[in-house]
Design an enzyme around this catalytic site. Structure first.
Site, PDB file in Angstrom:
ATOM      1  CB  ALA A 261      42.974  48.728  35.995  1.00 47.10           C
TER       2      ALA A 261
ATOM      3  N   GLY B 162      39.616  52.024  39.583  1.00 45.65           N
ATOM      4  CA  GLY B 162      39.158  53.158  38.588  1.00 45.65           C
ATOM      5  C   GLY B 162      37.886  51.917  38.587  1.00 45.65           C
ATOM      6  CG  ASP B 163      36.325  47.204  38.913  1.00 42.42           C
ATOM      7  OD1 ASP B 163      35.325  47.182  37.928  1.00 42.42           O
ATOM      8  OD2 ASP B 163      36.491  46.588  39.815  1.00 42.42           O
ATOM      9  CB  ALA B 164      36.425  50.030  43.335  1.00 37.78           C
TER      10      ALA B 164
ATOM     11  CD  GLU C 106      29.823  47.945  40.266  1.00 39.38           C
ATOM     12  OE1 GLU C 106      28.925  47.262  40.408  1.00 39.38           O
ATOM     13  OE2 GLU C 106      30.429  47.196  39.579  1.00 39.38           O
TER      14      GLU C 106
END
Length: 147
Positions: free
Chosen positions: A31, A34-36, A39
């Site tokens: 995660a 994945g967030d990066a 984004e």
């Protein structure tokens, strides 16, 4: 490998492979990456549009990357996910992160974490076409629901 040795690769933007196979990386770590990845995809999408004022870019990006938006994206994408992807999502949803942002309820946050886990998993397994497909559908969904 030193930082000076990175380069583009099929597995990702930079050739810094994870320390273990994607299936063995904790969901919360998937995660994190994945967030990066998501984004950056959203930022690239917004920069492709006409309005490039930084404040506008930031405000608009928030509508795509918030826990609430990512939770809605996951519900939208769910019917299209494979069994393997659903398993990754389940693991991400059940991962204990230790904190909840002030602008999201627990359920939204867990679903957002699950979405980010899926993005991280696809990134580290080299499923670039599938990653592009799901992120593209995610952006279209949020953009369409804002109208």
């Amino acid at each position: 490998m030193s930082g000076a040795e990175f380069h583009d690769s099929a597995a990702g933007w930079f050739d810094f492979p994870p320390s273990k196979p994607a299936r063995l990386i904790p969901p919360i770590v998937l995660a994190y990456i994945g967030d990066a990845i998501y984004e950056v995809a959203v930022r690239q999408f917004l920069i492709s549009k006409a309005n490039l004022r930084p404040h506008h870019l930031h405000r608009t990006a928030t509508g795509f990357v918030s826990a609430k938006a990512q939770s809605r994206i996951l519900a939208f994408l769910d019917p299209e996910l494979t069994e393997e992807e659903r398993d990754v999502v389940r693991q991400g949803r059940n991962a204990k992160s230790g904190s909840i942002p002030k602008n999201a309820d627990v359920l939204e946050y867990r679903h957002a974490t699950a979405f980010e886990t899926l993005v991280g998993y696809l990134y580290y397994t080299g499923e670039q076409d599938r990653l592009r497909e799901l992120i593209g559908k995610s952006i279209e969904f949020i953009e369409g629901s804002a109208k």
